[in-house]
Design a protein around this motif. Structure first.
Motif, short mmCIF file in Angstrom:
data_model
loop_
_atom_site.label_atom_id
_atom_site.label_comp_id
_atom_site.label_asym_id
_atom_site.label_seq_id
_atom_site.Cartn_x
_atom_site.Cartn_y
_atom_site.Cartn_z
N TYR A 330 13.57 -28.25 -12.68
CA TYR A 330 14.03 -29.51 -12.41
C TYR A 330 15.38 -29.61 -11.40
N SER A 331 16.20 -28.42 -11.24
CA SER A 331 17.10 -28.24 -10.35
C SER A 331 16.55 -28.74 -8.86
N SER A 332 15.22 -28.28 -8.42
CA SER A 332 14.79 -28.86 -7.43
C SER A 332 14.43 -30.03 -7.08
N LEU A 333 13.67 -30.50 -8.21
CA LEU A 333 13.57 -31.92 -8.14
C LEU A 333 14.78 -32.85 -8.07
N PHE A 334 15.87 -32.64 -8.80
CA PHE A 334 16.86 -33.42 -8.55
C PHE A 334 17.58 -33.15 -6.93
N ASP A 335 17.53 -32.06 -6.34
CA ASP A 335 17.84 -31.57 -5.13
C ASP A 335 17.13 -32.51 -4.30
N CYS A 336 15.84 -32.36 -4.33
CA CYS A 336 15.14 -33.11 -3.34
C CYS A 336 15.21 -34.57 -3.30
N LEU A 337 15.39 -34.98 -4.56
CA LEU A 337 15.81 -36.64 -4.54
C LEU A 337 17.24 -36.78 -4.03
N ASP A 338 18.03 -35.93 -4.12
CA ASP A 338 19.72 -36.07 -3.63
C ASP A 338 19.64 -36.20 -2.17
N SER A 339 18.30 -35.23 -1.55
CA SER A 339 18.46 -35.08 -0.16
C SER A 339 17.80 -36.20 0.73
N THR A 340 16.77 -36.89 -0.24
CA THR A 340 15.86 -37.81 0.61
C THR A 340 16.12 -39.25 0.05
N VAL A 341 16.83 -39.61 -1.27
CA VAL A 341 17.33 -40.79 -1.56
C VAL A 341 18.69 -40.93 -1.85
N THR A 342 19.05 -42.37 -1.24
CA THR A 342 20.57 -42.54 -1.32
C THR A 342 21.17 -42.58 -2.65
N ARG A 343 22.36 -42.03 -2.93
CA ARG A 343 22.80 -41.53 -4.24
C ARG A 343 23.06 -43.19 -5.09
N THR A 344 23.12 -44.10 -4.33
CA THR A 344 23.27 -45.56 -4.82
C THR A 344 22.07 -45.94 -5.30
N SER A 345 20.73 -45.50 -4.82
CA SER A 345 19.50 -46.09 -5.17
C SER A 345 19.11 -46.33 -6.75
N VAL A 346 18.99 -47.70 -7.11
CA VAL A 346 18.68 -47.87 -8.27
C VAL A 346 17.60 -47.41 -8.72
N GLU A 347 16.39 -47.22 -7.93
CA GLU A 347 15.15 -46.78 -8.14
C GLU A 347 15.37 -45.17 -8.58
N ARG A 348 16.22 -44.62 -7.82
CA ARG A 348 16.28 -43.25 -8.02
C ARG A 348 16.77 -42.93 -9.49
N GLN A 349 17.87 -43.73 -9.76
CA GLN A 349 18.63 -43.88 -11.17
C GLN A 349 17.70 -43.81 -12.20
N LYS A 350 16.79 -44.98 -12.05
CA LYS A 350 15.59 -45.17 -13.19
C LYS A 350 14.69 -43.92 -13.23
N LEU A 351 14.37 -43.39 -12.10
CA LEU A 351 13.25 -42.33 -11.94
C LEU A 351 13.91 -41.24 -12.83
N GLU A 352 15.07 -40.93 -12.64
CA GLU A 352 15.84 -39.78 -13.06
C GLU A 352 15.97 -39.82 -14.68
N SER A 353 16.23 -41.26 -15.01
CA SER A 353 16.57 -41.23 -16.42
C SER A 353 15.34 -41.57 -17.27
N MET A 354 14.65 -42.44 -16.75
CA MET A 354 13.55 -42.62 -17.66
C MET A 354 12.23 -41.73 -17.45
N LEU A 355 12.22 -40.83 -16.32
CA LEU A 355 10.81 -40.04 -16.29
C LEU A 355 11.30 -38.45 -16.38
N LEU A 356 12.27 -38.02 -15.53
CA LEU A 356 12.82 -36.82 -15.68
C LEU A 356 13.67 -36.35 -16.72
N GLY A 357 14.57 -37.32 -17.23
CA GLY A 357 15.35 -37.29 -18.20
C GLY A 357 14.48 -37.21 -19.76
N GLU A 358 13.57 -37.86 -19.49
CA GLU A 358 12.61 -37.97 -21.08
C GLU A 358 11.62 -36.87 -20.90
#
Length: 442
Positions: A330-358
């Motif tokens: 998961y460190s790689s998944l969070f890293d690739c999202l950090d590198s390709t999606v903006t930190r303020t992206s609501v979509e990224r936040q929901k993806l990490e919380s509701m999918l990766l976090g679960e």
């Protein structure tokens, strides 16, 4: 906490493992949870909550979800409290659908899988007049719309295309039907869509609308690993004493006679009783559902089977082993999202919380049949599928060229490499997902 903290354990830990690295502290907390030292785990998790954030950098965000999962692991020792917390957090079906869409859009992994899958179908079914696709998780219209558009241009005309879509949510299949039939109508394309509302483990292959003469292709994207969950009732009746110790009535009920047929062919000896078999802890001994499912699927005699799975080894029973490997993945998944999606992206936040976090929560908190996120690496899938009667199909060269262009549109760090005729999608040099193609051994 300042240097005057009364928590001697935490002060020593921060000094020994460098408090600037929250992962080190997380691992120490996990060791406390694993050993039953809940007091120290609680102290560590309290500090982690101060240095991590779901809005921070990749490490801070990942550690947030791992620490939450450890918290749930502790609370689960109090079943009443755990159930009360979870009943109030049931997610809406629309949220689940939305977050899966975010994963498709923000990461290239499913697009890569669909591109390779479609190219394999086009090439394998080149001369077939009736092509029947069984999609074990039918959720993204774009995949089959692209296939319809490609097959429409086939020299000699398109085949009659049947798609049997399986999903546990009717609204997903309704949307699939709407989009696919609309596209087929616009192109005057011969399409038949068959929706099947079912959980994966409950699919009845005997009653799927597959007809004699259909050239069958089966696709599974990030689904089969859930069947590796241990069936405690069944496994408890399997022992090295041999097949006689298995509750055949229960087995037959689960597999619609297929498990009994396996016994007749001495598959138990092949998979369970051989101490030298790499599959002995993986196949029927640990996951009778997977064995039954593959055998039932094989009865469709698919001309093509394409499987996409996470490239990680998270099917172990040991908590620390799972956490260590999950951090790596998961460190790689969070890293690739950090590198390709903006930190303020609501979509990224929901993806990490509701999918990766679960997913992380399921890996760390759950055991037995409740733990569905049981990822395994491609070499284990290869052995499992070969022993179930499938043979590998080399993946398309043309598909690889298109896949390279797709990945580069996201980031130069996305790559893929070949391993044993399978393709591994990587972030930098770290494999994250595998795609493999198979056919029924006739």
């Amino acid at each position: 906490m300042d240097s005057g903290s009364p928590y001697q354990w935490l002060r020593e830990l921060r000094r020994d493992s460098q408090s600037s690295n929250p992962i080190s502290l997380l691992i120490e907390c996990a060791k406390c949870v694993a050993s039953g030292n809940i007091k120290n785990a609680d102290i560590g998790l309290e500090y982690i909550s101060q240095i991590s954030s779901p809005d921070g950098n990749a490490v801070q965000r990942m550690v947030t979800y791992f620490s939450k999962a450890l918290g749930y692991k502790i609370v689960k020792q109090l079943p009443g409290v755990y159930k009360s917390l979870n009943t109030s957090k049931t997610s809406l079906s629309s949220d689940d659908i939305l977050v899966q869409k975010y994963f498709y859009e923000l990461c290239p992994f499913l697009k890569f899988s669909y591109l390779i899958t479609n190219q394999a179908i086009v090439e394998t079914m080149e001369c077939e007049q009736v092509v029947h696709i069984v999609d074990l998780h039918c959720s993204e219209p774009a995949q089959w719309i692209n296939l319809i558009q490609t097959l429409k241009k086939r020299p000699g005309g398109p085949p009659h295309l049947k798609i049997t879509g399986i999903h546990d949510k009717k609204e997903v299949l309704d949307q699939m039907s709407f989009h696919l039939t609309a596209e087929a109508g616009n192109l005057d394309f011969p399409l038949q869509f068959n929706p099947i509302v079912s959980k994966l483990e409950d699919v009845d292959f005997n009653n799927l609308p597959v007809k004699t003469g259909d050239a069958v292709a089966i696709t599974s994207a990030l689904q089969l690993h859930s069947l590796l969950a241990t069936d405690d009732e069944m496994v408890g009746k399997i022992s090295p004493a041999g097949p006689s110790s298995i509750n055949l009535q229960r087995a037959v009920q689960m597999g619609q006679r297929t498990f009994a047929e396996w016994l007749e062919r001495d598959m138990i000896n092949a998979y369970i009783l051989s101490p030298d078999s790499a599959l002995s802890p993986l196949f029927l001994g640990a996951s009778p559902k997977m064995g039954i499912f593959l055998n039932a699927m094989r009865k469709l005699q698919p001309k093509l089977l394409v499987i996409t799975e996470q490239e990680s080894n998270l099917n172990g029973c040991n908590l620390m082993e799972r956490i260590d490997r999950a951090l790596y993945f998961y460190s790689s998944l969070f890293d690739c999202l950090d590198s390709t999606v903006t930190r303020t992206s609501v979509e990224r936040q929901k993806l990490e919380s509701m999918l990766l976090g679960e997913q992380i929560k399921n890996i760390i908190t759950c055991e037995g049949v409740d733990r569905k996120e049981r990822h395994e690496k491609v070499e284990k899938w290869i052995r499992r599928l070969e022993m179930a009667g499938f043979v590998k199909v080399p993946l398309s060269y043309n598909g690889r060229i298109e896949a390279t262009n797709l990945l580069q549109r996201y980031s130069h760090k996305y790559k893929f490499k070949e391993d044993n005729d399978c393709l591994l999608v990587c972030w930098s040099d770290r494999p994250l997902f595998s795609v493999s193609a198979w056919s029924f051994r006739r």
